[in-house]
Enzyme design. Structure first.
Site, mmCIF file in Angstrom:
data_model
loop_
_atom_site.group_PDB
_atom_site.id
_atom_site.type_symbol
_atom_site.label_atom_id
_atom_site.label_comp_id
_atom_site.label_asym_id
_atom_site.label_seq_id
_atom_site.Cartn_x
_atom_site.Cartn_y
_atom_site.Cartn_z
ATOM 1 N N ASP A 65 0.778 -1.250 0.000
ATOM 2 C CA ASP A 65 0.000 0.000 0.000
ATOM 3 C C ASP A 65 0.810 1.302 0.000
ATOM 4 O O ASP A 65 1.767 1.439 0.768
ATOM 5 C CB ASP A 65 -0.864 0.085 1.275
ATOM 6 C CG ASP A 65 -1.521 -1.207 1.642
ATOM 7 O OD1 ASP A 65 -1.466 -2.155 0.859
ATOM 8 O OD2 ASP A 65 -2.088 -1.274 2.743
HETATM 9 N N1 DQQ Z 1 -2.137 -3.701 3.994
HETATM 10 C C1 DQQ Z 1 -3.555 -3.846 4.063
HETATM 11 C C2 DQQ Z 1 -3.942 -2.869 5.123
HETATM 12 C C3 DQQ Z 1 -2.853 -3.016 6.110
HETATM 13 C C4 DQQ Z 1 -1.644 -3.217 5.263
HETATM 14 C C5 DQQ Z 1 -4.201 -3.589 2.726
HETATM 15 C C6 DQQ Z 1 -0.669 -4.211 5.803
HETATM 16 O O1 DQQ Z 1 -5.212 -3.126 5.662
HETATM 17 O O2 DQQ Z 1 -2.715 -1.872 6.927
HETATM 18 O O3 DQQ Z 1 -3.438 -4.063 1.664
HETATM 19 O O4 DQQ Z 1 0.427 -4.386 4.951
#
Ligand code: DQQ
Length: 481
Positions: free
Chosen positions: A38
């Site tokens: 992300d």
């Molecule tokens: N990636 C998820 C989120 C979290 C993060 C979404 C963890 O919910 O915070 O891809 O790597």
């Protein structure tokens, strides 16, 4: 920050392998090596764009989440910086520095993000995906470094538990904004057997938060699933912002980023229209304001090949190109790749409008795409079908715009609008396609064609124009720095 963090584990043999990997993008942002996911806390600060993103320094697989950091003058060319935030041993983010957002608290850049740690009791578990059981808390860090390389974390979380008595399927990914004198914060969450939800909080100082109520709640798909993200009972990565006189909520769930447009009144959001931001490989989208106050959307482009393959490749994931957003008259979220991407354009070839069919066919036949790096813009009346093929005729990719559907290889998305206006960005194994500003599909193509790519068009009659640009790499060695 310790020395351990300032150097990415990166040796010369890995560097040589990545530099010569034709599947590795050349003009998108991705870390020098290893896993990314992300976008986190994108921020324009002191004349520079800062991008942070989920990053695993231990290899090309998800785990041990850190925040990597890159800086850009223009949203396109990036310099990698040392890791900005790592889990603090024995801290509230000891098992991972998960996703979050950046805001300016007066003159102080401030991050609010989710920390994960082992639960002291089972009642503390807010994340149970079948593989991990974690407690999630919301943490805050500030920076007084003009380059935002160093961050100071508060020792205690700013939101330590979900609202009293609330049993949630998740509790993470804060987005923060200022409304009058109050800060507001949304968290991705949901309820088992019901559906995803966005929790709304309020604060005067970013440190003390009171729970207001759910901003909005939704339904899951009703199917049983171990991980609540897979059946829509947990919404991750909310982003909430005004656009074109309405409000837009983005959430990530069931493998897709979904948009909802509607009315925000008395701190509740009423959804009027909804859809999918990108039907392909695209997740955890997040907006930021440019230096001119324009809204830009970023998203993570995950791998679709098996984990053993991307682990072996030594890299996994990339950041989408920046996209600009607008609101259609009917409340549809519209987007296109930001003008900043034009900085990448090299040699240009066009199939001229208004020429005879035979001439058009010849011009198309003469087109070549080198190095798997190109932008294409196509205007077509009626339906459109295009193939990218190798010199020897093997199909690399197929893009079909039908009456109500866009298809890129095997990925399909709903399409509407008269005629087709198409933008295509090919970069190694990443193929971002956007039609009529309303339908996006990011496909992954793990094929290495022999030689250059050629273009084949089915409906030459309807083709009004086709522009093809070679795209310049943003580094000489595919390391995007
Ligand atoms: N990636 C998820 C989120 C979290 C993060 C979404 C963890 O919910 O915070 O891809 O790597």
């Amino acid at each position: 920050m310790s020395d351990r963090l300032s150097a990415l584990p990166f040796d010369e043999s890995l560097q040589a392998k990545l530099a010569s990997d034709p599947l590795r993008p050349q003009y998108h942002l991705l870390p020098k090596a290893n896993w990314m996911n992300d976008p986190n806390g994108p921020l324009f600060y002191d004349g520079r764009y800062h991008m942070f993103f989920q990053y695993n320094p231990n290899g090309a697989f998800w785990g041990s989440m850190h925040w990597a950091h890159a800086i850009s003058p223009d949203l396109i060319h990036w310099t990698h910086e040392p890791v900005a935030m790592a889990p603090t041993p024995n801290g509230y983010d000891r098992d991972g520095v998960f996703s979050g957002s950046a805001v300016m608290d007066g003159r102080t850049p401030t991050m609010i993000y989710t920390g994960v740690l082992p639960p002291a009791t089972s009642a503390e578990i807010t994340l149970d995906d079948g593989n991990h059981k974690w407690r999630e808390v919301q943490c805050l860090a500030t920076s007084d470094d003009p380059m935002l390389r160093t961050w100071k974390k508060l020792p205690e979380p700013v939101i330590a538990y979900p609202p009293k008595g609330m049993q949630v399927t998740g509790f993470r990914d804060p987005t923060v904004w200022l409304e009058g004198d109050d800060w507001y914060l949304t968290l991705g969450s949901g309820f088992k057997g019901k559906g995803g939800a966005i929790l709304l909080y309020r604060s005067k100082d970013l440190r003390h938060w009171e729970y207001v109520h759910p901003l909005v709640e939704g339904a899951g798909n009703g199917k049983a699933s171990v991980n609540p993200v897979d059946n829509g009972e947990m919404w991750e990565c909310p982003d909430f912002f005004p656009l074109g006189g309405k409000h837009v909520l983005l959430i990530s769930t069931m493998g897709k980023v979904r948009w909802k447009t509607g009315t925000y009144r008395e701190h509740r959001f009423t959804v009027e229209k909804e859809g999918v931001v990108d039907w392909g490989s695209y997740y955890a989208a997040k907006t930021q304001a440019t230096r001119d106050g324009e809204l830009i959307l970023w998203g993570w482009i995950p791998e679709t090949r098996p984990e053993v393959e991307y682990r072996a490749a030594g890299w996994a994931g990339l950041m989408s190109l920046p996209r600009t957003l607008s609101l259609g008259k009917d409340g549809t979220l519209e987007m296109t790749v930001a003008p900043a991407a034009e900085l990448l354009r090299g040699e240009h070839v066009a199939v001229a409008p208004g020429i005879a069919r035979a001439e058009k066919e010849k011009q198309i036949m003469d087109l070549r795409i080198r190095n798997l790096a190109a932008e294409m813009q196509v205007e077509c009346s009626g339906e459109f079908q295009m193939e990218l093929v190798s010199e020897s005729g093997e199909r690399f990719a197929e893009i079909v715009c039908g009456k109500s559907e866009l298809r890129v290889n095997e990925v399909r998305g709903d399409l509407d609008g008269e005629g087709v206006s198409l933008r295509v960005f090919l970069d190694g194994s990443s193929l971002e396609v956007c039609a009529n500003r309303r339908t996006a599909i990011t496909a992954r193509v793990y094929r290495i064609p022999r030689g250059d790519l050629r273009v084949k068009v089915r409906n030459v009659e309807g083709l009004r124009s086709m522009d093809v640009w070679a795209m310049r790499a943003i580094s000489k060695d595919r390391l995007t720095t």
